[in-house]
Design a protein around this motif. Structure first.
Motif, mmCIF file in Angstrom:
data_model
loop_
_atom_site.group_PDB
_atom_site.id
_atom_site.type_symbol
_atom_site.label_atom_id
_atom_site.label_comp_id
_atom_site.label_asym_id
_atom_site.label_seq_id
_atom_site.Cartn_x
_atom_site.Cartn_y
_atom_site.Cartn_z
ATOM 1 N N ALA A 216 -4.744 8.760 6.427
ATOM 2 C CA ALA A 216 -3.337 9.160 6.519
ATOM 3 C C ALA A 216 -2.623 8.993 5.188
ATOM 4 C CB ALA A 216 -2.628 8.362 7.607
ATOM 5 N N GLU A 217 -2.898 7.917 4.486
ATOM 6 C CA GLU A 217 -2.219 7.695 3.213
ATOM 7 C C GLU A 217 -2.683 8.694 2.156
ATOM 8 O OE1 GLU A 217 -2.203 3.653 1.957
ATOM 9 O OE2 GLU A 217 -1.111 2.977 3.734
ATOM 10 N N PHE A 218 -3.916 9.119 2.230
ATOM 11 C CA PHE A 218 -4.408 10.151 1.319
ATOM 12 C C PHE A 218 -3.611 11.442 1.512
ATOM 13 C CE2 PHE A 218 -7.271 13.855 0.792
ATOM 14 C CZ PHE A 218 -7.504 13.764 -0.590
ATOM 15 N N PHE A 219 -3.531 11.913 2.746
ATOM 16 C CA PHE A 219 -2.836 13.173 3.000
ATOM 17 C C PHE A 219 -1.324 13.033 2.851
ATOM 18 C CE2 PHE A 219 -6.876 14.327 5.035
ATOM 19 C CZ PHE A 219 -7.051 15.603 4.515
ATOM 20 N N GLY A 220 -0.812 11.805 2.950
ATOM 21 C CA GLY A 220 0.614 11.587 2.760
ATOM 22 C C GLY A 220 1.022 11.340 1.326
ATOM 23 N N ASP A 221 0.060 11.185 0.425
ATOM 24 C CA ASP A 221 0.326 10.925 -0.990
ATOM 25 C C ASP A 221 1.006 12.156 -1.615
ATOM 26 O OD1 ASP A 221 0.205 10.580 -3.756
ATOM 27 O OD2 ASP A 221 -1.787 9.668 -3.720
ATOM 28 N N VAL B 2 -2.372 7.028 20.665
ATOM 29 C CA VAL B 2 -1.171 7.573 20.072
ATOM 30 C C VAL B 2 -1.552 8.339 18.822
ATOM 31 C CG1 VAL B 2 1.022 7.009 18.980
ATOM 32 C CG2 VAL B 2 0.264 5.731 20.983
ATOM 33 N N VAL B 3 -1.025 9.547 18.686
ATOM 34 C CA VAL B 3 -1.308 10.383 17.532
ATOM 35 C C VAL B 3 -0.011 10.549 16.753
ATOM 36 C CG1 VAL B 3 -2.012 12.677 16.774
ATOM 37 C CG2 VAL B 3 -3.158 11.595 18.703
ATOM 38 N N VAL B 4 -0.049 10.229 15.457
ATOM 39 C CA VAL B 4 1.145 10.285 14.625
ATOM 40 C C VAL B 4 1.039 11.451 13.666
ATOM 41 C CG1 VAL B 4 2.551 9.057 12.947
ATOM 42 C CG2 VAL B 4 1.413 7.788 14.771
ATOM 43 N N ALA B 5 2.045 12.300 13.634
ATOM 44 C CA ALA B 5 2.018 13.469 12.758
ATOM 45 C C ALA B 5 2.555 13.104 11.389
ATOM 46 C CB ALA B 5 2.851 14.600 13.358
ATOM 47 N N VAL B 6 1.848 13.547 10.348
ATOM 48 C CA VAL B 6 2.275 13.350 8.979
ATOM 49 C C VAL B 6 2.525 14.736 8.393
ATOM 50 C CG1 VAL B 6 1.685 12.375 6.737
ATOM 51 C CG2 VAL B 6 0.820 11.296 8.824
ATOM 52 N N ALA B 7 3.786 15.129 8.297
ATOM 53 C CA ALA B 7 4.110 16.445 7.753
ATOM 54 C C ALA B 7 4.207 16.292 6.249
ATOM 55 C CB ALA B 7 5.424 16.960 8.333
ATOM 56 N N ALA B 8 3.077 16.477 5.593
ATOM 57 C CA ALA B 8 2.963 16.143 4.183
ATOM 58 C C ALA B 8 3.913 16.978 3.340
ATOM 59 C CB ALA B 8 1.527 16.364 3.731
ATOM 60 N N GLY B 9 4.671 16.298 2.501
ATOM 61 C CA GLY B 9 5.449 16.946 1.470
ATOM 62 C C GLY B 9 6.867 17.302 1.860
ATOM 63 N N ARG B 10 7.212 17.317 3.112
ATOM 64 C CA ARG B 10 8.525 17.804 3.504
ATOM 65 C C ARG B 10 9.643 16.887 3.025
ATOM 66 N NH1 ARG B 10 7.296 22.855 3.871
ATOM 67 N NH2 ARG B 10 6.068 23.420 5.685
ATOM 68 N N ASP B 11 9.384 15.574 2.901
ATOM 69 C CA ASP B 11 10.417 14.638 2.491
ATOM 70 C C ASP B 11 10.233 14.190 1.055
ATOM 71 O OD1 ASP B 11 11.550 14.734 5.005
ATOM 72 O OD2 ASP B 11 10.279 13.121 5.768
ATOM 73 N N ASN B 12 9.441 14.906 0.276
ATOM 74 C CA ASN B 12 9.157 14.472 -1.082
ATOM 75 C C ASN B 12 9.701 15.442 -2.132
ATOM 76 O OD1 ASN B 12 7.471 12.053 -0.656
ATOM 77 N ND2 ASN B 12 6.231 13.504 0.488
ATOM 78 N N MET C 128 0.846 -1.188 0.000
ATOM 79 C CA MET C 128 0.000 0.000 0.000
ATOM 80 C C MET C 128 0.888 1.245 0.000
ATOM 81 S SD MET C 128 -2.834 -1.217 2.752
ATOM 82 C CE MET C 128 -4.027 -0.036 2.191
ATOM 83 N N ARG C 129 0.291 2.398 -0.406
ATOM 84 C CA ARG C 129 1.110 3.607 -0.474
ATOM 85 C C ARG C 129 1.734 3.903 0.876
ATOM 86 N NH1 ARG C 129 -3.512 4.497 -3.145
ATOM 87 N NH2 ARG C 129 -3.365 4.912 -5.374
ATOM 88 N N ARG C 130 3.029 4.199 0.854
ATOM 89 C CA ARG C 130 3.741 4.444 2.099
ATOM 90 C C ARG C 130 3.345 5.786 2.671
ATOM 91 N NH1 ARG C 130 8.748 6.373 3.881
ATOM 92 N NH2 ARG C 130 9.227 7.163 1.808
ATOM 93 N N ILE C 131 3.011 5.784 3.937
ATOM 94 C CA ILE C 131 2.717 7.052 4.615
ATOM 95 C C ILE C 131 4.033 7.794 4.801
ATOM 96 C CG2 ILE C 131 1.776 8.110 6.687
ATOM 97 C CD1 ILE C 131 0.110 5.633 7.062
ATOM 98 N N VAL C 132 4.104 8.978 4.193
ATOM 99 C CA VAL C 132 5.383 9.676 4.156
ATOM 100 C C VAL C 132 5.490 10.720 5.240
ATOM 101 C CG1 VAL C 132 5.679 9.323 1.683
ATOM 102 C CG2 VAL C 132 4.461 11.334 2.495
#
Length: 357
Positions: free
Chosen positions: A46-51, A17-27, A1-5
């Motif tokens: 999460a995978e949608f916003f991390g895409d 537990v709450v996990v932060a997804v800082a979208a786009g910073r590592d892409n 599945m798409r990797r949560i980035v």
């Protein structure tokens, strides 16, 4: 599945537990985002916003989204000061949050997804042979009334004709679901099951909850420890671990299929009475509302939502067209599927509390 980035932060907050997804910073994103929007979202998004494609599409509209995941019902216990929006997985927890934070109505509802049961072929064929399901090639219908009768009787796989051919089909027959006190899918499971058990009546009082409480308790306690998110239960199923019947969102299945993963053994069972998960934005600021409305109306973002398996509100054709290659797995038009009304959040909370004991 798409990797949560870009998973950059893990924080323990009131029961989850709450996990932060800082979208786009590592892409390597070079978009033109000018506003940073902080959001707490259900884990299934999460995978949608991390895409990276979603990150880029949002950036071209002027947004960077920093999203943290939480169980939808657990969001009520979080301190959302400083956030721009909450994005639970259905209307009931959204209404609770909207009342708490005095969010202006109407609330944006960008997309939705029905609950389905994923099964391996052997398990699905045994259910069909024993009158608990109707089966086509890779999809079918779970007969909820028959299944609930089996659950009430504590029926085991060994009591079902044909189960002896499959070594993994042992013990009590049940659907694996998430914790209904913290997770939206687990709560919606109880909403649909109680509606069927009550003969098509939605629970609206303590007396209604009392009538179905023993059965709801069986559905939950037979599972032992429960996960707090469908993301974990679906990953377990795909890896071959866990229960042979798992309740998940259709969006998770559709996203898996869109990636052309090997799913030859997968059967998708649509409960003949199910509940839709209406992914609802609770705006806490003007930026949060603007983002929620953008997700609802922007054609590019709607197309990306479909790629992740969600059904955009207001246009069934978008989902049907995008999933045409996987019609043998997906009931694209939800033909023959009845939507159970969902009780108020107060009633559903009590139902979940009673079910968990």
């Amino acid at each position: 599945m798409r990797r949560i980035v870009g998973i950059v932060l893990a924080v323990l907050l009131i029961g989850g537990v709450v996990v932060a997804v800082a979208a786009g910073r590592d892409n390597g994103d070079t978009g033109t985002a000018t506003k940073t929007v902080r959001a707490v979202i259900g884990s299934e998004k999460a995978e949608f916003f991390g895409d990276p494609d979603v990150v880029k599409a949002l950036a071209t509209k002027g947004y960077t989204v920093k999203a943290e995941t939480s169980g939808s019902w657990a969001m009520e216990g979080l301190d959302l000061k400083g956030y721009d929006l909450a994005f639970p997985s259905s209307q009931a927890p959204a209404d609770e949050l909207a009342a708490k934070y005095k969010a202006r109505q109407p609330l944006p509802v960008p997309f939705y997804s029905p609950l389905v049961v994923v099964a391996h072929r052997g398990a699905a064929e045994v259910l069909a042979a024993n009158g608990l399901a109707a089966l086509e090639k890779h999809r079918g219908t779970l007969k909820m009334a028959a299944y609930l009768d089996a659950a009430a009787e504590d029926r085991t796989w060994q009591q079902l004709t044909g189960a002896d051919k499959y070594g993994e089909l042992t013990g009590t027959l049940y659907l694996a679901s998430t914790d209904p006190e913290s997770s939206n899918s687990g709560a919606l499971y109880l909403a649909a099951a109680s509606y069927v058990a009550a003969g098509g009546k939605v629970a609206a009082s303590d007396a209604d909850v009392d009538r179905t409480a023993p059965l709801m308790r069986k559905l939950v306690t037979v599972q032992g420890a429960q996960q707090s998110s469908t993301d974990a239960t679906f990953r377990d199923f795909v890896s071959g671990a866990g229960n042979p019947l798992v309740l998940v969102y259709e969006s998770q299945v559709a996203a898996l299929l869109s990636e052309q993963k090997s799913v030859d053994d997968l059967v998708v069972l649509y409960p003949d009475t199910t509940a839709n998960s209406d992914h609802t934005v609770v705006p806490l600021t003007d930026d949060g509302r603007a983002l929620g409305e953008l997700l609802s109306t922007d054609p590019g973002l709607r197309e990306l939502a479909v790629r992740h398996g969600f059904r955009p509100q207001g246009s069934a054709a978008e989902f049907t067209r995008a999933t045409a290659a996987h019609a043998e797995y997906l009931n694209q038009k939800l033909t023959g599927i009845r939507q159970a009304p969902v009780p108020t959040s107060e009633v559903l909370h009590e139902m979940a509390r009673r079910a968990r004991g």
